[in-house]
Design a protein around this motif. Structure first.
Motif, PDB file in Angstrom:
ATOM      1  N   SER A 108       0.450  -1.072  -0.426  1.00  0.00           N
ATOM      2  CA  SER A 108       0.156   0.112   0.358  1.00  0.00           C
ATOM      3  C   SER A 108       0.743   1.252  -0.128  1.00  0.00           C
ATOM      4  O   SER A 108       0.544   2.136  -0.310  1.00  0.00           O
TER       5      SER A 108
ATOM      6  N   ARG B  92       3.348  -4.616  -6.560  1.00  0.00           N
ATOM      7  CA  ARG B  92       2.486  -3.890  -6.351  1.00  0.00           C
ATOM      8  C   ARG B  92       1.398  -4.001  -8.315  1.00  0.00           C
ATOM      9  O   ARG B  92       0.158  -5.126  -8.016  1.00  0.00           O
TER      10      ARG B  92
ATOM     11  N   ARG C 102      -7.437   1.229   2.360  1.00  0.00           N
ATOM     12  CA  ARG C 102      -6.133   1.235   2.739  1.00  0.00           C
ATOM     13  C   ARG C 102      -4.943   1.455   1.077  1.00  0.00           C
ATOM     14  O   ARG C 102      -3.910   1.592   0.571  1.00  0.00           O
ATOM     15  N   VAL C 103      -5.653   0.205   0.475  1.00  0.00           N
ATOM     16  CA  VAL C 103      -5.522  -0.186  -0.792  1.00  0.00           C
ATOM     17  C   VAL C 103      -5.259   0.891  -2.130  1.00  0.00           C
ATOM     18  O   VAL C 103      -5.999   0.907  -1.992  1.00  0.00           O
TER      19      VAL C 103
END
Length: 458
Positions: free
Chosen positions: A100, A124, A167-168
Motif C-alpha cells: 500500500s 504491486r 488503504r489499498v
C-alpha cells in the motif's frame, strides 16, 4: 471496506432549529443525518485481497518444493496443511500493507515446509493483476446503495473511507474515478472510525453522558412481511383462513409503527418473516418468529346476545413496532365490538301535532385488550433460568482463569525481581561476601540460573 465485507450507506447531513426549552423563545442549531439507502458485498473485503496474494505465494511454494524433489502428492496437498497456510496468510497480510506504501516487497518465511526456507518477491502490479476480479466489484455496492436511495451519482459530495481495506491504493483510485475527480473524505481514521462512531452514538442515546446531541434517522435494509392464520385448525365446514402482506418495506424508517386491522372470530397465529426478495446475508434465516394472539374467542362469548346486541365479528387490530435497532415486535392486540342499541326519543315537532316516542339506532364500542405471547424462531431458544445459570458458570470459570493468569504473571514477575536483586547482591554486596564462601555463592548462583531456565519454559 472491512476484513470480510464491504458496506455502503448513502447519508444526508442536515441541520435544523430547536427551542432551547419549551418556555424559551431562543433556538439552537441541531445537527442530524439520515440514512437514505444501503448496499453491500459480503464477499469483498481485505481478507479476499490477502487470499489473492496467498494464491501467488502458493504457486511459488509449489515450484520451490518441486525443485527440492518433494513428493508430488505432498506438493498437491499443501493447501490442506493448516500450519503452512496460516503462515502464508499472515505474511500475505503483511505484504498487502507494505504494498500500500511501496511498489514491491519480499515475502520471507524461515522453515515454511520441513527445513526449507521460502523467499519470494511481489510487486504491486502482480498484486493488482491477481486481484482484478475484486477491483471490478468495488463500486458495485455504491451503485446499489444509490439506486435504493433514489440519488444520482452527481449528487454525491464525497465518499468517507472506513475500514482497513480502503488503504489499498487501487481501491482509492477506483473511488476517485467513480466520483469523476472529487476528493475522497479521509479525515477519519479508517480503522478506529467505526468504533468511535459506535461509542459516540451510544453516548447520544444514554442519559449518563453529556455529549453534543446529533440526530439519526436509520432505515431497515430488509422488507418484513406478516402472515396471519388461525391459531387452531378450523373445522371441515369452515374455510381455512390465511392472510399475508408486507408490514415494513425496504428502506422503511426505524422507530415506526404499523397496524393491521381485520374482522375475525378466531385466535391468531401471527408469523413474522423477511420477504423472499430481501437481500439477506448468507446463511441467514428469513424466519423472525411468531406471536400467539388469544382472547378473541373468549371476548366473543362475552359480547353476545342476550347481554349485548353485537351481530358482526369484532375488528381485530394488531399494532407492530419496528424499534430503533431494527427489531420488530407486536406491541398490542385489541378486539373492538360494535354494539347496536336503541334509544327512545320523544318527538314534539309541530308537524306531528301531539308528541310521539321514536327510537334512534346508536352504536357503542367495546375494546378488549388481547393476550400476546411471542415465540422465537426455530433456530433461537429462550434464555431460560437453566441457560442463565450455565452462562454464569462459564463466566465464573473464565474469570477464575483470567485471575489465575494474572496471579501467575505477578508471581513470575516477583520471582524474576528476586533473582535479579539476589544476583546483584552476590556480586556487589560486601556484607554478603564477608558472611559467605565463594562455593556457597556459586551454588546459589547456579540455583538462580536454574530457576531462570525453568521460568523461560513456563
Amino acid at each position: 471496506m472491512g476484513s470480510l465485507s464491504t458496506q455502503v450507506s448513502v447519508i444526508r447531513f442536515f441541520a435544523y432549529e430547536e427551542k432551547v426549552s419549551k418556555a424559551s423563545k431562543h433556538t439552537k442549531i441541531m445537527l442530524a443525518f439520515e440514512v437514505l439507502g444501503q448496499g453491500w458485498d459480503e464477499m469483498l473485503g481485505g481478507a479476499e485481497f490477502d487470499l489473492a496474494i496467498v494464491d501467488l505465494l502458493i504457486d511459488s511454494v509449489k515450484d520451490m518444493l518441486a525443485k527440492n524433489k518433494v513428493d508430488a502428492a505432498d506438493i498437491a496437498s499443501i493447501k490442506t496443511n493448516p500450519k503452512l497456510m496460516t503462515r502464508l496468510k499472515q505474511e500475505a497480510q503483511k505484504a498487502k500493507r507494505v504494498l500500500s506504501a511501496n511498489k514491491e516487497t519480499v515475502v520471507s518465511i524461515e522453515g515454511l515446509y520441513a527445513d526449507f526456507d521460502f523467499k519470494h518477491p511481489i510487486t504491486r502490479e502482480r498484486f493488482y493483476a491477481a486481484s482484478a476480479h475484486l477491483f471490478d466489484k468495488v463500486t458495485l455496492p455504491i451503485d446499489v446503495a444509490l439506486a435504493r436511495a433514489g440519488v444520482s451519482k452527481d449528487k454525491v459530495e464525497g465518499i468517507v473511507l472506513l475500514g482497513g481495506g480502503t488503504r489499498v491504493p487501487r481501491v482509492r483510485e477506483l473511488l476517485t474515478d467513480y466520483l469523476v475527480g472529487k476528493p475522497l473524505k479521509e479525515n477519519l481514521n479508517a480503522e478506529e472510525g467505526p468504533a468511535m462512531g459506535t461509542a459516540f452514538r451510544a453516548a447520544n442515546l444514554s442519559s449518563a453522558f453529556r455529549v453534543r446531541h446529533i440526530g439519526l434517522e436509520d432505515i431497515s435494509s430488509f422488507p418484513i412481511g406478516v402472515r396471519l392464520k388461525n391459531l387452531k385448525p378450523t373445522t371441515a365446514e369452515e374455510k381455512e383462513f390465511s392472510k399475508r402482506g408486507t408490514l415494513f418495506p425496504m428502506n422503511n424508517r426505524l422507530h415506526k409503527r404499523r397496524g393491521v386491522t381485520l374482522a375475525h372470530s378466531h385466535d391468531l397465529h401471527v408469523h413474522i418473516f423477511y420477504e423472499k426478495d430481501a437481500p439477506l446475508p448468507l446463511d441467514t434465516t428469513s424466519d423472525l418468529g411468531w406471536f400467539e394472539v388469544t382472547g378473541i374467542k373468549a371476548a366473543i362469548k362475552k359480547y353476545t346476545l342476550p347481554d349485548y346486541n353485537v351481530i358482526s365479528p369484532p375488528k381485530i387490530h394488531l399494532s407492530f413496532r419496528l424499534d430503533a435497532s431494527g427489531m420488530i415486535d407486536l406491541v398490542q392486540g385489541t378486539a373492538t365490538f360494535v354494539e347496536v342499541y336503541s334509544e327512545e326519543k320523544r318527538d314534539n315537532s309541530a308537524v306531528s301535532g301531539d308528541g310521539q316516542n321514536t327510537k334512534d339506532q346508536k352504536e357503542r364500542r367495546h375494546v378488549v385488550t388481547l393476550d400476546v405471547v411471542r415465540h422465537p424462531p426455530n433456530d433461537v431458544q429462550w434464555y431460560d433460568a437453566q441457560a442463565l445459570e450455565l452462562s454464569r458458570k462459564i463466566l465464573m470459570e473464565l474469570e477464575e482463569k483470567d485471575r489465575s493468569v494474572i496471579d501467575t504473571a505477578n508471581t513470575l514477575n516477583a520471582l524474576e525481581t528476586y533473582i535479579l536483586e539476589t544476583r546483584n547482591a552476590l556480586y556487589s554486596n560486601k556484607i554478603v561476601e564477608k558472611i559467605s564462601t565463594e562455593a556457597e555463592r556459586n551454588k546459589l548462583l547456579q540455583a538462580l540460573t536454574q530457576t531462570e531456565e525453568w521460568m523461560a519454559n513456563c
